[in-house]
Design a protein around this motif. Structure first.
Motif, mmCIF file in Angstrom:
data_model
loop_
_atom_site.group_PDB
_atom_site.id
_atom_site.type_symbol
_atom_site.label_atom_id
_atom_site.label_comp_id
_atom_site.label_asym_id
_atom_site.label_seq_id
_atom_site.Cartn_x
_atom_site.Cartn_y
_atom_site.Cartn_z
ATOM 1 N N ASP A 37 5.712 50.057 12.831
ATOM 2 C CA ASP A 37 4.768 50.698 11.908
ATOM 3 C C ASP A 37 3.353 50.108 12.008
ATOM 4 O O ASP A 37 2.496 50.402 11.185
ATOM 5 C CB ASP A 37 5.274 50.624 10.466
ATOM 6 C CG ASP A 37 5.304 49.199 9.913
ATOM 7 O OD1 ASP A 37 4.797 48.270 10.578
ATOM 8 O OD2 ASP A 37 5.852 49.005 8.814
ATOM 9 N N LYS A 38 3.142 49.204 13.004
ATOM 10 C CA LYS A 38 1.820 48.635 13.341
ATOM 11 C C LYS A 38 1.408 47.478 12.444
ATOM 12 O O LYS A 38 0.278 46.985 12.545
ATOM 13 C CB LYS A 38 0.717 49.706 13.312
ATOM 14 C CG LYS A 38 1.029 50.968 14.092
ATOM 15 C CD LYS A 38 -0.038 52.026 13.862
ATOM 16 C CE LYS A 38 0.359 53.351 14.479
ATOM 17 N NZ LYS A 38 -0.634 54.420 14.221
ATOM 18 N N GLY A 56 -4.050 45.787 11.438
ATOM 19 C CA GLY A 56 -5.187 45.726 12.344
ATOM 20 C C GLY A 56 -4.872 46.322 13.698
ATOM 21 O O GLY A 56 -5.770 46.592 14.489
ATOM 22 N N HIS A 57 -3.587 46.525 13.948
ATOM 23 C CA HIS A 57 -3.164 47.110 15.217
ATOM 24 C C HIS A 57 -3.164 48.630 15.134
ATOM 25 O O HIS A 57 -2.933 49.213 14.071
ATOM 26 C CB HIS A 57 -1.768 46.610 15.593
ATOM 27 C CG HIS A 57 -1.764 45.214 16.134
ATOM 28 N ND1 HIS A 57 -2.145 44.911 17.416
ATOM 29 C CD2 HIS A 57 -1.432 44.033 15.544
ATOM 30 C CE1 HIS A 57 -2.036 43.608 17.610
ATOM 31 N NE2 HIS A 57 -1.621 43.055 16.494
ATOM 32 N N SER A 58 -3.405 49.265 16.285
ATOM 33 C CA SER A 58 -3.458 50.721 16.344
ATOM 34 C C SER A 58 -2.169 51.334 16.885
ATOM 35 O O SER A 58 -2.032 52.551 16.957
ATOM 36 C CB SER A 58 -4.638 51.174 17.217
ATOM 37 O OG SER A 58 -4.533 50.630 18.517
ATOM 38 N N SER A 59 -1.220 50.463 17.274
ATOM 39 C CA SER A 59 0.073 50.947 17.753
ATOM 40 C C SER A 59 1.130 49.886 17.461
ATOM 41 O O SER A 59 0.836 48.843 16.869
ATOM 42 C CB SER A 59 0.022 51.254 19.253
ATOM 43 O OG SER A 59 -0.239 50.083 19.998
ATOM 44 N N ALA A 60 2.361 50.142 17.866
ATOM 45 C CA ALA A 60 3.475 49.245 17.569
ATOM 46 C C ALA A 60 3.227 47.832 18.085
ATOM 47 O O ALA A 60 2.832 47.644 19.237
ATOM 48 C CB ALA A 60 4.751 49.796 18.195
ATOM 49 N N ALA A 75 0.304 41.159 19.920
ATOM 50 C CA ALA A 75 -0.076 42.155 20.921
ATOM 51 C C ALA A 75 0.650 43.455 20.644
ATOM 52 O O ALA A 75 1.848 43.453 20.317
ATOM 53 C CB ALA A 75 0.260 41.653 22.328
ATOM 54 N N ASP A 76 -0.058 44.581 20.778
ATOM 55 C CA ASP A 76 0.586 45.867 20.545
ATOM 56 C C ASP A 76 0.779 46.636 21.848
ATOM 57 O O ASP A 76 0.305 46.227 22.918
ATOM 58 C CB ASP A 76 -0.171 46.697 19.502
ATOM 59 C CG ASP A 76 -1.557 47.132 19.947
ATOM 60 O OD1 ASP A 76 -1.752 47.417 21.142
ATOM 61 O OD2 ASP A 76 -2.460 47.204 19.083
ATOM 62 N N LYS A 77 1.485 47.719 21.747
ATOM 63 C CA LYS A 77 1.892 48.504 22.916
ATOM 64 C C LYS A 77 0.710 49.022 23.723
ATOM 65 O O LYS A 77 0.779 49.160 24.941
ATOM 66 C CB LYS A 77 2.766 49.671 22.456
ATOM 67 C CG LYS A 77 3.390 50.469 23.584
ATOM 68 C CD LYS A 77 4.278 51.572 23.038
ATOM 69 C CE LYS A 77 4.904 52.374 24.162
ATOM 70 N NZ LYS A 77 5.748 53.485 23.661
ATOM 71 N N GLU A 78 -0.411 49.304 23.050
ATOM 72 C CA GLU A 78 -1.556 49.902 23.723
ATOM 73 C C GLU A 78 -2.506 48.885 24.353
ATOM 74 O O GLU A 78 -3.570 49.251 24.846
ATOM 75 C CB GLU A 78 -2.325 50.787 22.738
ATOM 76 C CG GLU A 78 -1.539 52.021 22.303
ATOM 77 C CD GLU A 78 -2.333 52.904 21.363
ATOM 78 O OE1 GLU A 78 -3.412 52.466 20.896
ATOM 79 O OE2 GLU A 78 -1.871 54.022 21.084
ATOM 80 N N ARG A 94 -10.572 39.643 18.255
ATOM 81 C CA ARG A 94 -9.914 40.657 19.077
ATOM 82 C C ARG A 94 -10.220 40.334 20.531
ATOM 83 O O ARG A 94 -11.383 40.195 20.905
ATOM 84 C CB ARG A 94 -10.438 42.062 18.750
ATOM 85 C CG ARG A 94 -9.922 42.637 17.455
ATOM 86 C CD ARG A 94 -10.450 44.048 17.252
ATOM 87 N NE ARG A 94 -9.936 44.628 16.025
ATOM 88 C CZ ARG A 94 -8.817 45.326 15.931
ATOM 89 N NH1 ARG A 94 -8.103 45.553 17.033
ATOM 90 N NH2 ARG A 94 -8.410 45.814 14.783
ATOM 91 N N PHE A 95 -9.192 40.208 21.338
ATOM 92 C CA PHE A 95 -9.386 39.969 22.756
ATOM 93 C C PHE A 95 -9.743 41.281 23.452
ATOM 94 O O PHE A 95 -9.509 42.363 22.919
ATOM 95 C CB PHE A 95 -8.107 39.396 23.388
ATOM 96 C CG PHE A 95 -7.789 38.001 22.941
ATOM 97 C CD1 PHE A 95 -8.044 36.910 23.760
ATOM 98 C CD2 PHE A 95 -7.212 37.764 21.700
ATOM 99 C CE1 PHE A 95 -7.731 35.632 23.356
ATOM 100 C CE2 PHE A 95 -6.900 36.486 21.283
ATOM 101 C CZ PHE A 95 -7.166 35.411 22.116
#
Length: 213
Positions: A37-38, A56-60, A75-78, A94-95
């Protein structure tokens, strides 16, 4: 859920996420759970108060690592990689985004470097302290990178792939050879080697090279 291993009794139950849990991280202070749910739930084990929710994440969120000084890498999927302060629940940095699906990550023992595996078979290298992407294609495998582990005692990184291979790579070249190149004033060769492997720029030999140059 958090259980007591001696009694097998339930100690704490996190408020549920809106989707399934993707990864968890635990140390002596924090229990952290990330979800499809991010968001990330952060529980302080000493207070056991209601967990704080990081958004703060835009994906899983796929992978996390707890660091010293109450910090968390996620780290997220995108391809988004974030650094958090768990004490304040604030986003620190944010890296630079990777344009690939993140599959796994590993951190050096001194917490200076971050290695990120991707779906297209790359291992990318970051400087955590300066939040800089040193090299996107630090290592290239033929198939998806499924697992990473930095072996600090042997100065190597182990890379597991979708094809079933487990490959070991040296993080730094033979130091005796580099010293010989330095002695013979083969400066151009050393600089070219540093371009191929950015970790060399953090080595004592490179510092000597810069001083001589």
């Amino acid at each position: 859920y958090i259980y007591n291993l001696k009694t097998r009794g339930l100690v704490y139950s996190f408020p549920p996420h809106a989707d399934y849990i993707t990864t968890i991280e635990i140390n002596s202070i924090w229990a952290v759970a990330a979800s499809y749910d991010k968001t990330i739930s952060v529980l302080n084990l000493s207070t056991m108060q209601t967990p704080k929710r990081l958004s703060g994440h835009s994906s899983a969120v796929i992978q996390m690592r707890l660091l010293s000084n109450m910090r968390l890498l996620s780290a997220d999927k995108e391809g988004n990689i974030l650094l958090w302060n768990l004490k304040t629940s604030k986003l620190l940095q944010r890296f630079k985004k990777l344009h690939d699906d993140v599959t796994c990550l590993s951190v050096s023992k001194d917490e200076r470097f971050l290695f990120v595996g991707t779906k297209l078979g790359y291992v990318s290298l970051y400087d955590i302290e300066n939040t800089v992407l040193l090299k996107q294609s630090y290592i290239k495998e033929e198939t998806k990178v499924c697992s990473l582990c930095v072996l600090d005692t042997s100065n190597q990184i182990a890379v597991g792939t979708k094809s079933g291979k487990l490959n070991f790579y040296s993080l730094l070249p033979d130091q005796s050879l580099m010293l010989e190149q330095l002695k013979n004033k083969e400066y151009l060769s050393l600089y070219r080697a540093a371009e191929e492997n950015p970790l060399l720029t953090y080595s004592p030999i490179y510092i000597k090279l810069e001083t001589l140059w």
